[in-house]
Design an enzyme around this catalytic site. Sequence first.
Site: not given
Length: 708
Positions: A195, A272, A328
């Site tokens: 991440d 990410h 996301e």
Amino acid sequence: MSALSLLVLSMISLFSLTAAAQSDSAVGENEQLLLPRPQSLSYRPGESRVAGMTAPDAVQGDAGLLAYFRQIAAPISTNSVAKHAHRPPAVFSLQPLQPSGVKSLEAYALHITPDSVVVRATGRLGRLRALQTLVQLRSENGTLPCADIDDAPSYAWRGAMIDVSRHFYPLDFLKQQVETMAAFKLNRLHLHLTDAAGWRMEILRYPRLTQLGAWRTDASWEAWWNGGRRYVEEGSPNAYGGYYTQAQLRELVAFAAERGVEIVPEIEMPAHSEEVLTAYPNLSCTHVPYKAADFCPGNPQTYAFLEGVLTEMMDVFPSRYLHLGGDEAGKADWKHCPLCRRRMMEEGIVAPADSLLTPTEAQLHRLQAVLMRHMADFLAAHGRRMMGWDEVVDSLLPKHAAVMVWRNKEMAQRAAALGHDVVLAPASHCYFDFYQDAPPSQPEAIGGYLPFDDVAQFPHGALLPDSLRSRMLGVQGNLWTEYVPTPAAAQRMLYPRLLALAEIGWCGRRTRPVAELRQATIAQTPRLRALGVQPFDLTTEVGQRAEAFRVRHHLAEGATVVYHVPYAEVYPAAAALTLTDGHHGGWSYHDGRWQGFIRSGSDTSSPTFDVTLDLGRVQRITSVSADFMQVCNPEIFYPSAFRVATSTDGIDFHPMGEALFSSVRTRQPDIRTFRVQRPKAVRARYLRIQATPSAFGGWLFTDEIVVQ
Ligand SMILES: [Zn+2]
């Protein structure tokens, strides 16, 4: 026989009776307190002495089985009662379980008599689960109750995810989690290895991932996130972070396999990925370090890079599934990137590259699906399967890819209806980064409120209709670690909530009612401690906000509310009924009781909250109050002013008073009552109520206007 020996004899039998009574009650408790509870368990009278039992060859030759066997056959501690010490230990044997009718390799049967302990299973996994049950069933005085147990899991996937990117934990901590999970028959440890906050797996092809991408400038995730998000070279004096070498990860995989746990690795794509795109900037659309979170899905180099990473991952992790993230993605750079636009055109999902039209969200989603499809097929070509967060659902995604649902029921049903297997891990019941107790009583967490009882009542069976139930692989608890800086903090967030999920995963619809499960969980605390885990202490739980979910009667109950500033569509609660329905919210601003208000722009002088209440007739009023919540991370703050004006006709309003407050940032969420009071009653039918944001701006959240 002398009088003396008679006396001694009767003393002995008295002693044995007492010991037997004590041990019977212990047995009864163990039955109730086994966690997870076996599918079927019946006791017969008597006990089997297992202390000192001999391991058969099949157990001797298997380090994992032997470790559990040794706990079962361990000599009794010197302060315990040496019951049946005169009898030889029971004979332990492994026997086959007829595979017909056995749906799971983890199924097992136990037959315990005074002279023998028989384990039946189709193979090693079933034997492991049987031994894990026996470890819990063994009493302190070295015995097992005579019993028959038939057991099998309801779900094949019973997992926990640990985010080792936001905070890096040592390998020993991961081993300890494997050991603890195995004790409760959890069988997948999902590692969120990458991440923005740090890349955690050595990749030999791409050394910059760990030379630069694994190290950041600040131990505090929040300080780092808000303070420029910089990476530093490995070995720099301020470097915070770390990574696992491939040798360490292989060691972990082997350690877990011995205990019947599979390690499921995750790497993030296409989003990410700030750390990757700073270490290898040519993989983003802009090629500028520190400027991108998303890979460029139009660039062939992206595909080559990800295939290279996955090749090394497959080499280290033998798991059937590799988790490829997929959540996301912002996708903003893709709109203007020539490579992305060309790829979209080639795929027939956008107009020609020279078109001035910007691709729509749907077309960008499709471009992500092109990337995910490629990677899913790449894994499948190597005999593996892709898993992704529920954003990966798209008609382009091959059916063999599985979906981990983190959002809601709709996502679960959509994924299953498209033919994907699903693991249910919705934030509402499975996100262990949320507060597990009243936030003011807890160390800072990311927000939310998920107490043990809510996990225990996870409606896992209701998320998919019967027709799609066969798609459900299982359940998982997820620990994101933005605010979980140490192994000790991680343990406290995982346990005991993960034990509720262990029961749900194994027992499915036979999961015990919450009160019983809670009791069983509390009883497992010594076992957790023996494993080196310091759990949150359920017996000290403060619990839900006292006012929450109780109807409170007051003069404005049922009053009509006119909004001069609309509530935010994403936090409507019960829409126009919210503020006068007598219901207060709980510790979480997204529990459906709190209504959210925000203004666009930076204007903090005019009210963000502005309503008129119509009480239906003129009433005598002495107090008007409202509770507001403050949760600083998502920018929810107390108002700086709460003002009330009254009117009898709805035209002429007169100030009743104001409550002013100067808010400061707080670590934990909290709730504060704002009240305007008059010693003498005011006559009013209409109330204009306004709240002005604090200097921080952001959101206002309130749940009820109480008029007295
Ligand atoms: Zn691009």
